[in-house]
Design a protein around this motif. Sequence first.
Motif, PDB file in Angstrom:
ATOM      1  N   THR A  89       0.828  -1.202   0.000  1.00 59.24           N
ATOM      2  CA  THR A  89       0.000   0.000   0.000  1.00 59.24           C
ATOM      3  C   THR A  89       0.864   1.254   0.000  1.00 59.24           C
ATOM      4  O   THR A  89       0.618   2.198  -0.754  1.00 59.24           O
ATOM      5  CB  THR A  89      -0.944   0.007   1.220  1.00 59.24           C
ATOM      6  OG1 THR A  89      -1.746  -1.171   1.190  1.00 59.24           O
ATOM      7  CG2 THR A  89      -1.840   1.234   1.218  1.00 59.24           C
ATOM      8  N   THR A  93       1.007   3.662  -3.170  1.00 56.28           N
ATOM      9  CA  THR A  93       0.590   5.055  -3.013  1.00 56.28           C
ATOM     10  C   THR A  93       1.653   6.004  -3.532  1.00 56.28           C
ATOM     11  O   THR A  93       1.359   6.972  -4.242  1.00 56.28           O
ATOM     12  CB  THR A  93       0.276   5.352  -1.539  1.00 56.28           C
ATOM     13  OG1 THR A  93      -0.765   4.473  -1.110  1.00 56.28           O
ATOM     14  CG2 THR A  93      -0.176   6.796  -1.348  1.00 56.28           C
ATOM     15  N   LEU A  94       2.897   5.744  -3.187  1.00 59.38           N
ATOM     16  CA  LEU A  94       3.991   6.578  -3.698  1.00 59.38           C
ATOM     17  C   LEU A  94       4.055   6.527  -5.224  1.00 59.38           C
ATOM     18  O   LEU A  94       4.323   7.541  -5.877  1.00 59.38           O
ATOM     19  CB  LEU A  94       5.322   6.129  -3.105  1.00 59.38           C
ATOM     20  CG  LEU A  94       5.549   6.458  -1.629  1.00 59.38           C
ATOM     21  CD1 LEU A  94       6.812   5.773  -1.128  1.00 59.38           C
ATOM     22  CD2 LEU A  94       5.636   7.960  -1.421  1.00 59.38           C
ATOM     23  N   VAL A  96       1.538   5.835  -7.404  1.00 57.32           N
ATOM     24  CA  VAL A  96       0.378   6.417  -8.080  1.00 57.32           C
ATOM     25  C   VAL A  96       0.209   7.898  -7.748  1.00 57.32           C
ATOM     26  O   VAL A  96       0.080   8.731  -8.647  1.00 57.32           O
ATOM     27  CB  VAL A  96      -0.908   5.627  -7.718  1.00 57.32           C
ATOM     28  CG1 VAL A  96      -2.143   6.302  -8.275  1.00 57.32           C
ATOM     29  CG2 VAL A  96      -0.799   4.204  -8.224  1.00 57.32           C
ATOM     30  N   VAL A  97       0.225   8.235  -6.470  1.00 52.70           N
ATOM     31  CA  VAL A  97      -0.056   9.611  -6.065  1.00 52.70           C
ATOM     32  C   VAL A  97       1.135  10.530  -6.348  1.00 52.70           C
ATOM     33  O   VAL A  97       0.975  11.601  -6.939  1.00 52.70           O
ATOM     34  CB  VAL A  97      -0.438   9.670  -4.562  1.00 52.70           C
ATOM     35  CG1 VAL A  97      -0.595  11.103  -4.091  1.00 52.70           C
ATOM     36  CG2 VAL A  97      -1.720   8.888  -4.330  1.00 52.70           C
ATOM     37  N   ASN A  98       2.331  10.134  -5.947  1.00 47.68           N
ATOM     38  CA  ASN A  98       3.516  10.981  -6.115  1.00 47.68           C
ATOM     39  C   ASN A  98       4.233  10.743  -7.437  1.00 47.68           C
ATOM     40  O   ASN A  98       5.201  11.439  -7.725  1.00 47.68           O
ATOM     41  CB  ASN A  98       4.492  10.766  -4.963  1.00 47.68           C
ATOM     42  CG  ASN A  98       3.946  11.231  -3.643  1.00 47.68           C
ATOM     43  OD1 ASN A  98       2.916  11.886  -3.595  1.00 47.68           O
ATOM     44  ND2 ASN A  98       4.630  10.896  -2.576  1.00 47.68           N
ATOM     45  N   ARG A  99       3.813   9.731  -8.179  1.00 47.32           N
ATOM     46  CA  ARG A  99       4.483   9.353  -9.426  1.00 47.32           C
ATOM     47  C   ARG A  99       5.982   9.159  -9.216  1.00 47.32           C
ATOM     48  O   ARG A  99       6.792   9.524 -10.060  1.00 47.32           O
ATOM     49  CB  ARG A  99       4.200  10.385 -10.524  1.00 47.32           C
ATOM     50  CG  ARG A  99       2.726  10.440 -10.880  1.00 47.32           C
ATOM     51  CD  ARG A  99       2.353  10.981 -12.206  1.00 47.32           C
ATOM     52  NE  ARG A  99       3.198  10.733 -13.339  1.00 47.32           N
ATOM     53  CZ  ARG A  99       3.108   9.680 -14.143  1.00 47.32           C
ATOM     54  NH1 ARG A  99       2.242   8.732 -13.880  1.00 47.32           N
ATOM     55  NH2 ARG A  99       3.875   9.566 -15.194  1.00 47.32           N
TER      56      ARG A  99
END
Length: 179
Positions: A89, A93-94, A96-99
């Motif tokens: 997770t 998250t890193l 997808v969200v932060n690319r």
Amino acid sequence: MYVDGVQKPMMLFQETFLSVWYWVFAVLFWGVICNYTFGIPNELLMRSKRSAEESEIFDRYARRNLAMFGRAIKKRTLVVTGITAFVLTLVGTLAVVNRAEAAMGIIVIIAPMAARWMWGGYMIRKLNENMPDPERLRRIFMFERRVTGIVAGLSITAAYLVATLHHGPGWSEVLFRGY
């Protein structure tokens, strides 16, 4: 690497897919994973077809490993599943969200591995509940060996596709040129 005509140092974590070391790691990682099936070296698995003696050695070793892994799975499933879910997770998250490219590079390697190991844990428990005869056990191991190879290939292919989506067409030329 050149950006707007200015040479910039290439950082491993900022440009993961453009580092030859990422690809070396990915191939070696999956090479090691693919060399064993439930802890049994694939060489022993392949030799088990040749003679009754080799088959007996494989059978004893396989049953011992399945029993040993089965005990570990019963004791540690909840903790390992929780830690794995947290890490996946966090890295996902890193990615997808932060690319974050490093997270993208990691997730395409560890997510298929985690899925493969979850399936392996299920199979180990299933085999321990109803241990098959030696020939059926060998065939199950051969099937699992093939599946691991397919997952490894798909993981490397996914890494290539994610790199192409992230850097655009022609990124592999930059990888081999070094800039």
